[in-house]
Design a protein around this motif. Structure first.
Motif, short mmCIF file in Angstrom:
data_model
loop_
_atom_site.label_atom_id
_atom_site.label_comp_id
_atom_site.label_asym_id
_atom_site.label_seq_id
_atom_site.Cartn_x
_atom_site.Cartn_y
_atom_site.Cartn_z
N ALA A 1 -0.41 -3.61 5.01
CA ALA A 1 0.19 -4.77 4.57
C ALA A 1 1.65 -5.09 5.32
CB ALA A 1 0.19 -4.36 3.16
N HIS A 2 1.66 -6.38 4.76
CA HIS A 2 3.00 -6.98 5.56
C HIS A 2 3.74 -7.43 4.16
CE1 HIS A 2 1.39 -11.02 4.34
NE2 HIS A 2 0.08 -10.61 5.07
N LYS A 3 5.23 -7.66 4.59
CA LYS A 3 5.90 -7.98 3.43
C LYS A 3 5.30 -9.38 2.25
CE LYS A 3 10.79 -9.20 2.11
NZ LYS A 3 12.19 -8.72 2.57
N GLY A 4 5.42 -9.23 1.13
CA GLY A 4 4.82 -10.26 0.49
C GLY A 4 3.29 -10.38 0.09
N TYR A 5 2.78 -9.19 0.73
CA TYR A 5 1.26 -9.10 0.62
C TYR A 5 0.92 -8.54 -0.91
CZ TYR A 5 -3.38 -7.34 1.14
OH TYR A 5 -4.74 -7.06 0.89
N ARG A 6 -0.08 -9.23 -1.57
CA ARG A 6 -0.52 -8.96 -2.86
C ARG A 6 -1.58 -7.89 -2.61
NH1 ARG A 6 3.86 -10.11 -6.19
NH2 ARG A 6 4.55 -12.04 -5.78
N TYR A 7 -1.49 -6.85 -3.25
CA TYR A 7 -2.67 -5.59 -3.33
C TYR A 7 -3.77 -6.30 -4.54
CZ TYR A 7 -0.13 -3.01 -0.22
OH TYR A 7 0.56 -2.41 0.98
N THR A 8 -4.96 -6.22 -4.19
CA THR A 8 -6.10 -6.49 -5.22
C THR A 8 -6.01 -5.24 -6.23
OG1 THR A 8 -7.87 -5.54 -4.06
CG2 THR A 8 -7.39 -7.73 -3.48
N LEU A 9 -6.79 -5.43 -7.16
CA LEU A 9 -6.92 -4.19 -8.11
C LEU A 9 -7.78 -2.99 -7.45
CD1 LEU A 9 -6.58 -3.15 -10.80
CD2 LEU A 9 -8.73 -4.30 -11.51
N ASP A 10 -8.75 -3.40 -6.74
CA ASP A 10 -9.50 -2.42 -6.03
C ASP A 10 -8.57 -1.52 -4.87
OD1 ASP A 10 -12.00 -3.04 -7.48
OD2 ASP A 10 -12.56 -4.38 -5.90
N GLU A 11 -7.86 -2.18 -4.38
CA GLU A 11 -7.16 -1.76 -3.26
C GLU A 11 -5.89 -0.83 -4.14
OE1 GLU A 11 -6.41 -4.67 0.40
OE2 GLU A 11 -5.69 -5.13 -1.72
N LYS A 12 -5.40 -1.13 -5.00
CA LYS A 12 -4.39 -0.09 -5.77
C LYS A 12 -5.14 1.15 -6.40
CE LYS A 12 -1.51 -4.44 -7.33
NZ LYS A 12 -1.34 -4.83 -8.76
N LEU A 13 -6.48 0.93 -7.00
CA LEU A 13 -7.09 2.17 -7.45
C LEU A 13 -7.71 2.94 -6.37
CD1 LEU A 13 -9.43 0.12 -10.13
CD2 LEU A 13 -7.67 1.68 -10.54
N ARG A 14 -7.81 2.35 -5.15
CA ARG A 14 -8.20 3.12 -4.07
C ARG A 14 -7.06 4.13 -3.48
NH1 ARG A 14 -9.00 0.49 1.39
NH2 ARG A 14 -8.14 2.18 2.98
N TYR A 15 -5.79 3.32 -3.51
CA TYR A 15 -4.76 4.50 -3.27
C TYR A 15 -4.39 5.35 -4.32
CZ TYR A 15 -4.43 0.67 0.24
OH TYR A 15 -4.69 -0.06 1.43
N ILE A 16 -4.37 4.93 -5.73
CA ILE A 16 -4.01 5.83 -6.66
C ILE A 16 -5.30 6.80 -6.75
CG2 ILE A 16 -4.13 5.95 -9.35
CD1 ILE A 16 -3.08 3.19 -9.42
N LYS A 17 -6.37 6.78 -6.32
CA LYS A 17 -7.45 7.78 -6.29
C LYS A 17 -6.99 8.80 -5.17
CE LYS A 17 -12.36 7.96 -6.76
NZ LYS A 17 -13.74 7.09 -6.30
#
Length: 79
Positions: free
Chosen positions: A2-18
């Motif tokens: 990701a680059h500065k200012g990038y917005r993560y999708t809900l799916d991406e956030k859940l993937r990293y949390i997992k």
């Protein structure tokens, strides 16, 4: 990555949390995927406290021009 200012999708956030929930450290996820570990820690806190709803975009509070002018006027008056 990701680059500065990038917005993560809900799916991406859940993937990293997992990944963290399965044992990876936030630093390891940052190194592997470029996700800032501070963001990931914030997501984990919100996820633990509110579940998936804690990861959804939050509304931004907007004040009307009239309200802003009233606040400035009161400030200038010393109130």
């Amino acid at each position: 990555m990701a680059h500065k200012g990038y917005r993560y999708t809900l799916d991406e956030k859940l993937r990293y949390i997992k990944l963290v929930k399965k044992g990876a450290t936030t630093i390891a996820v940052e190194k592997e995927y470029g996700v800032d570990h501070h963001n990931l820690n914030r997501w984990l806190e919100r996820y633990d406290e509110h579940g998936v709803d804690g990861l959804l975009p939050r509304p931004v509070k907007r004040y009307s021009t009239e309200f802003k002018m009233l606040v400035v006027k009161k400030h200038l008056e010393g109130a």
